[in-house]
Design an enzyme around this catalytic site. Sequence first.
Site, PDB file in Angstrom:
ATOM      1  N   HIS A  12      -3.617  -5.727   2.581  1.00 49.28           N
ATOM      2  CA  HIS A  12      -2.967  -5.759   3.861  1.00 49.28           C
ATOM      3  C   HIS A  12      -3.681  -7.219   4.500  1.00 49.28           C
ATOM      4  CE1 HIS A  12      -2.050  -1.986   4.193  1.00 49.28           C
ATOM      5  NE2 HIS A  12      -3.089  -1.333   4.107  1.00 49.28           N
ATOM      6  N   ARG A  34     -12.527   6.520  -0.898  1.00 55.59           N
ATOM      7  CA  ARG A  34     -11.483   5.837  -0.519  1.00 55.59           C
ATOM      8  C   ARG A  34     -11.716   4.330  -0.473  1.00 55.59           C
ATOM      9  NH1 ARG A  34      -7.042   7.122   2.721  1.00 55.59           N
ATOM     10  NH2 ARG A  34      -6.247   5.286   3.833  1.00 55.59           N
ATOM     11  N   CYS A  80       0.796  -1.178   0.063  1.00 52.16           N
ATOM     12  CA  CYS A  80       0.165   0.030  -0.094  1.00 52.16           C
ATOM     13  C   CYS A  80       0.941   1.339  -0.065  1.00 52.16           C
ATOM     14  CB  CYS A  80      -1.157   0.167   1.028  1.00 52.16           C
ATOM     15  SG  CYS A  80      -2.327   1.106   0.989  1.00 52.16           S
TER      16      CYS A  80
END
Length: 265
Positions: A202, A132, A97
């Site tokens: 993640h 987002r 990320c």
Amino acid sequence: MSTPRDSVVRVGLLFPELLGTYGDGGNAVILVQRLRWRGLDAELVEIAAGTTVPETCDLYLLGGGEDAPQTEAARELGTDGPLHRAVARGAVVLAVCAGMQIVGRSFPGGSGRTETGLGLLDCVTVKTDEPRAVGELLVTPDAAFADLGRLTGFENHGGRTRLGPGARPLGRVVAGVGNGDGTEGVTTADEADGRVVGTYLHGPVLARNPALADALLAWVVGAPLDPLDDTDADALRAERFRAVEQGNLDGVAHRTWRDRLLRRN
Ligand code: GLN
């Protein structure tokens, strides 16, 4: 092969205080443990921001973080520093990320300005009007990475990443956003340009995808590794695949219910 096998494999975790927001430091623990389970010596080297980055690690990890700390991390690593020299002599990098964004050519910094990245991957990250990206991310690997199986994790990022001709993605997004154009992850198109792998996953990604951990370790060791008993990780993967599937089904069911209601009124 960057390390003779009679010596310790050194796994460098870069700047955990800047790039530790999403628990990606777990990737370092997993790599070290998977080597030890196979009877190989491994050492976890935590590299604090503000200290000299050693060039001697076999594998480097960069995790996720917020815009301002990731800017600081990129500035410290520079465009021609110890990490570049390590990659040039064959060290492997896994960048997650914010980590992936900073090893690219440019990314949006904390002040909203475009910041210069390390240039280890041919990609740029930009901010768009899109919301987002937050939630589960499920990926089908491209043919070159088919051995990895489906990739699972969660994502939480504002940036969208565009690949240049010197890069290729890891796979296609089945659920979630990933790079933002239907692809997910970035690696070098030609291994001669460095063994650098970036992803928005993640989880930590290597806990959810042990095959990816072993692919990175095989690069370091110079040979495929003996299989391990991954029953627990397989159970976690199956549960996460089911959760995504059910989430999608719920979404469809919810839309159908809402559409019916709207039609009625
Ligand atoms: N700050 C970056 C973004 O929002 C990266 C976030 C992260 O590492 N999860 O795009």
